[in-house]
Design an enzyme around this catalytic site. Structure first.
Site, PDB file in Angstrom:
ATOM      1  N   CYS A 131       0.826  -1.212   0.000  1.00 36.34           N
ATOM      2  CA  CYS A 131       0.000   0.000   0.000  1.00 36.34           C
ATOM      3  C   CYS A 131       0.861   1.263   0.000  1.00 36.34           C
ATOM      4  O   CYS A 131       0.653   2.175  -0.797  1.00 36.34           O
ATOM      5  CB  CYS A 131      -0.933  -0.017   1.206  1.00 36.34           C
ATOM      6  SG  CYS A 131      -1.838   1.518   1.400  1.00 36.34           S
ATOM      7  N   CYS A 137      -1.441   1.674  -3.183  1.00 38.99           N
ATOM      8  CA  CYS A 137      -2.465   2.712  -2.987  1.00 38.99           C
ATOM      9  C   CYS A 137      -1.913   4.133  -2.900  1.00 38.99           C
ATOM     10  O   CYS A 137      -2.415   5.038  -3.574  1.00 38.99           O
ATOM     11  CB  CYS A 137      -3.244   2.468  -1.692  1.00 38.99           C
ATOM     12  SG  CYS A 137      -3.501   0.758  -1.277  1.00 38.99           S
ATOM     13  N   LYS A 195       0.117   5.424  -6.016  1.00 41.44           N
ATOM     14  CA  LYS A 195      -0.870   5.455  -7.104  1.00 41.44           C
ATOM     15  C   LYS A 195      -1.762   6.684  -6.978  1.00 41.44           C
ATOM     16  O   LYS A 195      -2.006   7.411  -7.938  1.00 41.44           O
ATOM     17  CB  LYS A 195      -1.681   4.148  -7.076  1.00 41.44           C
ATOM     18  CG  LYS A 195      -2.816   3.992  -8.061  1.00 41.44           C
ATOM     19  CD  LYS A 195      -4.131   4.643  -7.693  1.00 41.44           C
ATOM     20  CE  LYS A 195      -4.701   4.341  -6.354  1.00 41.44           C
ATOM     21  NZ  LYS A 195      -5.214   2.997  -6.152  1.00 41.44           N
ATOM     22  N   TYR A 231      -8.874  -3.288 -11.230  1.00 42.30           N
ATOM     23  CA  TYR A 231      -8.523  -2.055 -10.513  1.00 42.30           C
ATOM     24  C   TYR A 231      -7.275  -1.382 -11.082  1.00 42.30           C
ATOM     25  O   TYR A 231      -7.273  -0.205 -11.436  1.00 42.30           O
ATOM     26  CB  TYR A 231      -8.203  -2.397  -9.046  1.00 42.30           C
ATOM     27  CG  TYR A 231      -9.379  -2.609  -8.151  1.00 42.30           C
ATOM     28  CD1 TYR A 231      -9.871  -1.558  -7.394  1.00 42.30           C
ATOM     29  CD2 TYR A 231      -9.958  -3.861  -8.005  1.00 42.30           C
ATOM     30  CE1 TYR A 231     -10.913  -1.744  -6.510  1.00 42.30           C
ATOM     31  CE2 TYR A 231     -11.009  -4.064  -7.133  1.00 42.30           C
ATOM     32  CZ  TYR A 231     -11.482  -3.006  -6.387  1.00 42.30           C
ATOM     33  OH  TYR A 231     -12.524  -3.195  -5.523  1.00 42.30           O
ATOM     34  N   GLU A 242      -7.055   2.091 -13.260  1.00 39.68           N
ATOM     35  CA  GLU A 242      -6.458   3.266 -12.612  1.00 39.68           C
ATOM     36  C   GLU A 242      -5.267   3.781 -13.415  1.00 39.68           C
ATOM     37  O   GLU A 242      -5.136   4.990 -13.652  1.00 39.68           O
ATOM     38  CB  GLU A 242      -6.052   2.910 -11.176  1.00 39.68           C
ATOM     39  CG  GLU A 242      -7.285   2.634 -10.327  1.00 39.68           C
ATOM     40  CD  GLU A 242      -7.015   2.343  -8.860  1.00 39.68           C
ATOM     41  OE1 GLU A 242      -7.944   2.473  -8.062  1.00 39.68           O
ATOM     42  OE2 GLU A 242      -5.877   1.972  -8.504  1.00 39.68           O
ATOM     43  N   HIS A 247     -26.927  22.040  -0.947  1.00 36.03           N
ATOM     44  CA  HIS A 247     -26.997  22.587  -2.297  1.00 36.03           C
ATOM     45  C   HIS A 247     -26.033  23.752  -2.481  1.00 36.03           C
ATOM     46  O   HIS A 247     -25.903  24.571  -1.578  1.00 36.03           O
ATOM     47  CB  HIS A 247     -28.437  23.059  -2.549  1.00 36.03           C
ATOM     48  CG  HIS A 247     -28.654  23.546  -3.935  1.00 36.03           C
ATOM     49  ND1 HIS A 247     -28.733  22.692  -5.018  1.00 36.03           N
ATOM     50  CD2 HIS A 247     -28.791  24.806  -4.420  1.00 36.03           C
ATOM     51  CE1 HIS A 247     -28.927  23.413  -6.107  1.00 36.03           C
ATOM     52  NE2 HIS A 247     -28.965  24.696  -5.770  1.00 36.03           N
ATOM     53  N   GLU A 256     -25.654  15.907  -3.131  1.00 36.25           N
ATOM     54  CA  GLU A 256     -27.076  16.075  -2.828  1.00 36.25           C
ATOM     55  C   GLU A 256     -27.949  15.118  -3.655  1.00 36.25           C
ATOM     56  O   GLU A 256     -29.065  14.800  -3.271  1.00 36.25           O
ATOM     57  CB  GLU A 256     -27.530  17.525  -3.020  1.00 36.25           C
ATOM     58  CG  GLU A 256     -27.562  17.997  -4.467  1.00 36.25           C
ATOM     59  CD  GLU A 256     -28.026  19.450  -4.602  1.00 36.25           C
ATOM     60  OE1 GLU A 256     -28.983  19.823  -3.913  1.00 36.25           O
ATOM     61  OE2 GLU A 256     -27.424  20.195  -5.393  1.00 36.25           O
TER      62      GLU A 256
HETATM   63  P1  NDP Z   1      -8.198  -7.458 -10.594  1.00 40.88           P
HETATM   64  O1  NDP Z   1      -8.582  -8.732  -9.977  1.00 40.88           O
HETATM   65  O2  NDP Z   1      -8.897  -6.212 -10.186  1.00 40.88           O
HETATM   66  O3  NDP Z   1      -8.347  -7.588 -12.167  1.00 40.88           O
HETATM   67  C1  NDP Z   1      -7.669  -8.579 -12.877  1.00 40.88           C
HETATM   68  C2  NDP Z   1      -7.895  -8.400 -14.356  1.00 40.88           C
HETATM   69  O4  NDP Z   1      -7.028  -9.268 -15.075  1.00 40.88           O
HETATM   70  C3  NDP Z   1      -9.293  -8.725 -14.799  1.00 40.88           C
HETATM   71  O5  NDP Z   1      -9.636  -7.841 -15.841  1.00 40.88           O
HETATM   72  C4  NDP Z   1      -9.172 -10.170 -15.321  1.00 40.88           C
HETATM   73  O6  NDP Z   1     -10.024 -10.438 -16.386  1.00 40.88           O
HETATM   74  C5  NDP Z   1      -7.758 -10.192 -15.862  1.00 40.88           C
HETATM   75  N1  NDP Z   1      -7.074 -11.474 -15.697  1.00 40.88           N
HETATM   76  C6  NDP Z   1      -7.019 -12.242 -14.583  1.00 40.88           C
HETATM   77  N2  NDP Z   1      -6.236 -13.317 -14.788  1.00 40.88           N
HETATM   78  C7  NDP Z   1      -5.783 -13.239 -16.057  1.00 40.88           C
HETATM   79  C8  NDP Z   1      -4.935 -14.047 -16.866  1.00 40.88           C
HETATM   80  N3  NDP Z   1      -4.381 -15.149 -16.380  1.00 40.88           N
HETATM   81  N4  NDP Z   1      -4.699 -13.673 -18.137  1.00 40.88           N
HETATM   82  C9  NDP Z   1      -5.253 -12.540 -18.627  1.00 40.88           C
HETATM   83  N5  NDP Z   1      -6.052 -11.736 -17.916  1.00 40.88           N
HETATM   84  C10 NDP Z   1      -6.318 -12.068 -16.651  1.00 40.88           C
HETATM   85  O7  NDP Z   1      -6.610  -7.347 -10.369  1.00 40.88           O
HETATM   86  P2  NDP Z   1      -5.599  -6.137 -10.312  1.00 40.88           P
HETATM   87  O8  NDP Z   1      -4.286  -6.717 -10.663  1.00 40.88           O
HETATM   88  O9  NDP Z   1      -6.093  -4.971 -11.092  1.00 40.88           O
HETATM   89  O10 NDP Z   1      -5.601  -5.727  -8.774  1.00 40.88           O
HETATM   90  C11 NDP Z   1      -5.295  -6.703  -7.782  1.00 40.88           C
HETATM   91  C12 NDP Z   1      -6.019  -6.407  -6.493  1.00 40.88           C
HETATM   92  O11 NDP Z   1      -5.443  -5.291  -5.871  1.00 40.88           O
HETATM   93  C13 NDP Z   1      -7.486  -6.040  -6.685  1.00 40.88           C
HETATM   94  O12 NDP Z   1      -8.298  -7.179  -6.701  1.00 40.88           O
HETATM   95  C14 NDP Z   1      -7.771  -5.185  -5.490  1.00 40.88           C
HETATM   96  O13 NDP Z   1      -8.164  -5.989  -4.433  1.00 40.88           O
HETATM   97  C15 NDP Z   1      -6.430  -4.547  -5.176  1.00 40.88           C
HETATM   98  N6  NDP Z   1      -6.403  -3.136  -5.633  1.00 40.88           N
HETATM   99  C16 NDP Z   1      -7.309  -2.265  -5.095  1.00 40.88           C
HETATM  100  C17 NDP Z   1      -7.325  -0.958  -5.500  1.00 40.88           C
HETATM  101  C18 NDP Z   1      -8.337  -0.032  -4.915  1.00 40.88           C
HETATM  102  O14 NDP Z   1      -8.931  -0.362  -3.891  1.00 40.88           O
HETATM  103  N7  NDP Z   1      -8.597   1.128  -5.514  1.00 40.88           N
HETATM  104  C19 NDP Z   1      -6.383  -0.438  -6.482  1.00 40.88           C
HETATM  105  C20 NDP Z   1      -5.499  -1.442  -7.005  1.00 40.88           C
HETATM  106  C21 NDP Z   1      -5.510  -2.739  -6.579  1.00 40.88           C
HETATM  107  P3  NDP Z   1     -11.538 -10.950 -16.178  1.00 40.88           P
HETATM  108  O15 NDP Z   1     -12.243  -9.992 -15.279  1.00 40.88           O
HETATM  109  O16 NDP Z   1     -12.072 -10.984 -17.547  1.00 40.88           O
HETATM  110  O17 NDP Z   1     -11.429 -12.294 -15.534  1.00 40.88           O
END
Ligand code: NDP
Length: 448
Positions: free
Chosen positions: A43, A48, A51, A178, A182, A437, A442
């Site tokens: 984080c 976080c 970022k 995510y 982002e 407002h 709101e």
């Molecule tokens: P996410 O789980 O959010 O997204 C993963 C993405 O990768 C999805 O689009 C998924 O596709 C795709 N994917 C998964 N496995 C494969 C694969 N083997 N080959 C190709 N594509 C794949 O993961 P992130 O890496 O973005 O983030 C990890 C975690 O970090 C999040 O789950 C979250 O908990 C945390 N995080 C939180 C944030 C926040 O609170 N603002 C910011 C950044 C991270 P599909 O959906 O089609 O399966």
């Protein structure tokens, strides 16, 4: 004299590990923590916090563009990546120092070393030294998943993205979760050409469909390209450094940076869990009970390594609860419902509680209220992007089951609204609240 060197030995000084160490020490326990990278964890060091600073930094592009409509003219405007990057990295250093001081001030001993479990009450440090502890807490977090394909060594993950030596003009991002959404927003705002490639046609799986569609529409209008159903199959590096990225069977795309954001896997490699009889779960996670206890009575695990909810505030709560239970005489569980979350995309998304689909499955009879509006600041700036807020309500009781928002500052607005959902307030309570407002917030009390 205790029969152990420490009352608690924590492996991993991220959000969960630092909180557990500090609280355990404040209860009088003798605590040590080992961290192989930097104190602060994902984080603070590579997630976080940096970022969010990049989100802030990139958001000036929009503000500066809109400023002209408010009468400001800015001559010779230019963006310097190295300045932003170095400012962010300096702040990360400052925070690491602050986290380290927290450990020192609480008399938590820290080892800048890798550590592994040597037995139910034993930890082996990378130096070879072995120490004993009444309890061990594993808080090693998660690590980015790098899918297998030819040339993946030319790609980076969110670990490296904060250190780019040059600003990339062309960025390909694999994944649509995510991190992908982002960083797509950050690089797009800063002026890169961004292409998002994903294996499915779903962005931000799990979020409300209306919000996801709205984000897709707005980001496409802002110039982000999407290629769905075609995960990267090959990346080749040319002599001039250009990366040729092949998404599925499609023609290659040229890129300066390829960011892989396809999820994060619990970090348990070489952790020695087998020495304490702990087997991993199906997703590589450490299975724990509701008090974060593993299959071994003296070993606990919190945060991303347990793959419950991969969010900082959850790791912190879990770590705090373990320390209170072991040394403060207060055992409690964590409520995993009603966790507010946000995606710091541009515009951002924020949500708490059940989506329309989930609510329908669980409650059957629901009502959905929505407000589709153009924020005042967008109207003035002739920006045609619209916000969308939704309330999901149990039709029988009027209780608010979920709030879903996309629009400027939605995470800031949602945190307060999440209190109402957690408290079980009803649509009538929202209706009875006078609007503030003029504001975007709101809209939450004006939906009829
Ligand atoms: P996410 O789980 O959010 O997204 C993963 C993405 O990768 C999805 O689009 C998924 O596709 C795709 N994917 C998964 N496995 C494969 C694969 N083997 N080959 C190709 N594509 C794949 O993961 P992130 O890496 O973005 O983030 C990890 C975690 O970090 C999040 O789950 C979250 O908990 C945390 N995080 C939180 C944030 C926040 O609170 N603002 C910011 C950044 C991270 P599909 O959906 O089609 O399966």
């Amino acid at each position: 004299m205790s029969e152990f060197d420490y009352d608690l030995f924590v492996i991993g000084a991220g959000s969960g590990g630092v909180r557990a160490s500090r609280i355990a020490a404040s209860h009088g326990a003798k605590v040590a923590v080992a961290e192989e990278h930097r104190i602060g964890g994902t984080c603070v060091i590579r997630g976080c916090v940096p970022k969010k600073m990049l989100v802030y930094g990139s958001h000036f592009a929009e503000e500066l563009q809109d400023a002209a409509h408010y009468g400001w003219s800015i001559e010779g405007m230019r963006f310097d990546w190295q300045t932003l990057r170095d400012t962010v990295l300096r702040d990360v250093d400052r925070l690491e120092t602050a986290y380290t001081s927290t450990l020192d001030n609480n008399k938590v001993e820290h080892f800048h070393k890798r550590a592994a479990i040597a037995g139910p009450n034993a930890v082996r440090l990378a130096s070879g030294r072995e120490v004993t502890a009444r309890y061990i807490l594993v808080a090693t977090g998660a690590w980015p998943v790098m899918p297998e394909f030819e040339g993946n060594e030319h790609c980076i993950t969110s670990n490296e993205v904060f250190h780019l030596p040059e600003f990339p003009r062309r960025v390909v991002i694999q994944g649509a979760g995510y991190i992908a959404m982002e960083f797509a927003g950050i690089f797009n705002a800063l002026g890169s050409h961004v292409t998002v490639v994903n294996r499915s046609d779903v962005i931000l799986r799990g979020y409300d469909e209306g919000l996801r569609d709205r984000l897709l529409q707005i980001t496409m209008a802002r110039g982000i390209e999407y290629k769905f159903h075609c995960p990267i199959t090959k990346v080749e590096k040319r002599e001039d450094g250009t990366l040729m990225v092949t998404p599925g069977q499609q023609d290659p795309i040229q890129a300066d940076v390829v960011l892989i954001a396809t999820g994060r896997r619990p970090k348990t490699d070489g952790l020695g869990l087998e020495n304490a009889g702990i087997a991993l779960g199906p997703k590589g996670e450490i299975p724990v009970d509701e008090y974060s206890k593993t299959a071994c009575d003296s070993i606990y695990a919190v945060g991303d390594v347990t793959d419950r909810v991969q969010l900082t505030p959850i790791a912190i709560r879990e770590g705090h609860a373990v320390a209170d239970a072991l040394f403060g005489g207060e055992q409690r569980t964590i409520a995993y419902d009603c966790i507010p979350s946000a995606v710091f995309s541009q515009p951002p998304i924020a949500a708490v509680g059940l989506t329309e689909g989930e609510a329908r499955n669980q409650y059957g009879n629901i009502k959905v209220y929505s407000s589709d509006f153009r924020p005042m600041k967008n109207v003035f700036a002739e920006r045609h992007e619209r916000g969308l807020y939704k309330l999901v309500v149990d039709a029988n009781t009027g209780r608010i089951l979920g709030i879903h928002m996309i629009g400027p500052d939605s995470p800031e607005i949602l945190q307060a609204a999440a209190i109402a959902v957690k408290a079980g307030l009803t649509k009538a309570d929202f209706d009875a609240t006078v609007a503030l407002h003029p504001s975007m917030a709101e809209e939450l009390v004006l939906m009829r």
